[in-house]
Design an enzyme around this catalytic site. Sequence first.
Site, PDB file in Angstrom:
ATOM      1  N   CYS A   4      34.313  20.682  16.604  1.00  0.00           N
ATOM      2  CA  CYS A   4      35.533  20.492  17.397  1.00  0.00           C
ATOM      3  C   CYS A   4      36.721  20.708  16.456  1.00  0.00           C
ATOM      4  O   CYS A   4      36.879  19.989  15.461  1.00  0.00           O
ATOM      5  CB  CYS A   4      35.585  19.106  18.023  1.00  0.00           C
ATOM      6  N   CYS A   7      38.925  17.643  15.962  1.00  0.00           N
ATOM      7  CA  CYS A   7      38.261  16.622  15.126  1.00  0.00           C
ATOM      8  C   CYS A   7      38.344  17.029  13.657  1.00  0.00           C
ATOM      9  O   CYS A   7      38.514  16.176  12.780  1.00  0.00           O
ATOM     10  CB  CYS A   7      36.814  16.421  15.559  1.00  0.00           C
ATOM     11  N   ASP A  30      52.044  22.827  17.051  1.00  0.00           N
ATOM     12  CA  ASP A  30      51.146  23.865  17.540  1.00  0.00           C
ATOM     13  C   ASP A  30      51.255  25.087  16.626  1.00  0.00           C
ATOM     14  O   ASP A  30      52.355  25.495  16.240  1.00  0.00           O
ATOM     15  CB  ASP A  30      51.505  24.238  18.986  1.00  0.00           C
ATOM     16  N   HIS A  46      37.180  11.395  19.939  1.00  0.00           N
ATOM     17  CA  HIS A  46      36.922  12.651  20.657  1.00  0.00           C
ATOM     18  C   HIS A  46      36.736  12.381  22.147  1.00  0.00           C
ATOM     19  O   HIS A  46      35.791  11.734  22.560  1.00  0.00           O
ATOM     20  CB  HIS A  46      35.690  13.377  20.117  1.00  0.00           C
ATOM     21  N   ASN A  86      46.381  20.773  29.610  1.00  0.00           N
ATOM     22  CA  ASN A  86      45.537  21.734  30.315  1.00  0.00           C
ATOM     23  C   ASN A  86      44.119  21.183  30.379  1.00  0.00           C
ATOM     24  O   ASN A  86      43.574  20.734  29.377  1.00  0.00           O
ATOM     25  CB  ASN A  86      45.544  23.078  29.578  1.00  0.00           C
ATOM     26  N   HIS A  97      39.256  19.114  23.110  1.00  0.00           N
ATOM     27  CA  HIS A  97      39.537  17.767  22.604  1.00  0.00           C
ATOM     28  C   HIS A  97      40.869  17.424  23.269  1.00  0.00           C
ATOM     29  O   HIS A  97      41.855  18.159  23.095  1.00  0.00           O
ATOM     30  CB  HIS A  97      39.629  17.792  21.076  1.00  0.00           C
ATOM     31  N   HIS A  99      44.328  16.808  24.551  1.00  0.00           N
ATOM     32  CA  HIS A  99      45.611  16.942  23.856  1.00  0.00           C
ATOM     33  C   HIS A  99      46.730  17.075  24.867  1.00  0.00           C
ATOM     34  O   HIS A  99      46.547  17.603  25.962  1.00  0.00           O
ATOM     35  CB  HIS A  99      45.616  18.133  22.890  1.00  0.00           C
ATOM     36  N   HIS A 101      50.510  18.628  25.172  1.00  0.00           N
ATOM     37  CA  HIS A 101      51.559  19.478  24.611  1.00  0.00           C
ATOM     38  C   HIS A 101      52.903  18.815  24.907  1.00  0.00           C
ATOM     39  O   HIS A 101      53.169  18.434  26.048  1.00  0.00           O
ATOM     40  CB  HIS A 101      51.582  20.849  25.297  1.00  0.00           C
TER      41      HIS A 101
END
Length: 116
Positions: A4, A7, A30, A46, A86, A97, A99, A101
Amino acid sequence: MENCLFCKIIAGDIPSAKVYEDDDMLAFRDINPEAPCHVLVIPREHIGSMDEITAENSGIAAKIFAKIPEIARLGGCENGYRVISNCGADAGQTVFHLHFHILGGTKLPVTVLPKA
Ligand code: 5GP
Ligand code: ZN
């Protein structure tokens, strides 16, 4: 979790431009920013995506949301920002994993859909 990407970023095996970190989460820029301020916030634990948030693990989502205003300011989103997660194929999720934004630093287009 093996293989991942995020991770590995948490473990320090892959470098990242950190904006904020604590015992529960990491925020970093990003690598392919879509706005002048584009920060990703991830739980250290995770969790694959929004689809894997449950009553048992949702506390981390609450902690992340409580920190997002501070992380957004630290990242350079002074005049507002948009938070996006997303989830799955139709949303175009590429890293599995969880997240969030944080996007800002400029006036963002209103729509998330491509113009016809
Ligand atoms: P997703 O498309 O899954 O919603 O978002 C994944 C994001 O991770 C993308 O915006 C992509 O640019 C970013 N990303 C992919 N690999 C890396 C990396 O190695 N480092 C950083 N900082 N961001 C990455
Ligand atoms: Zn992971």
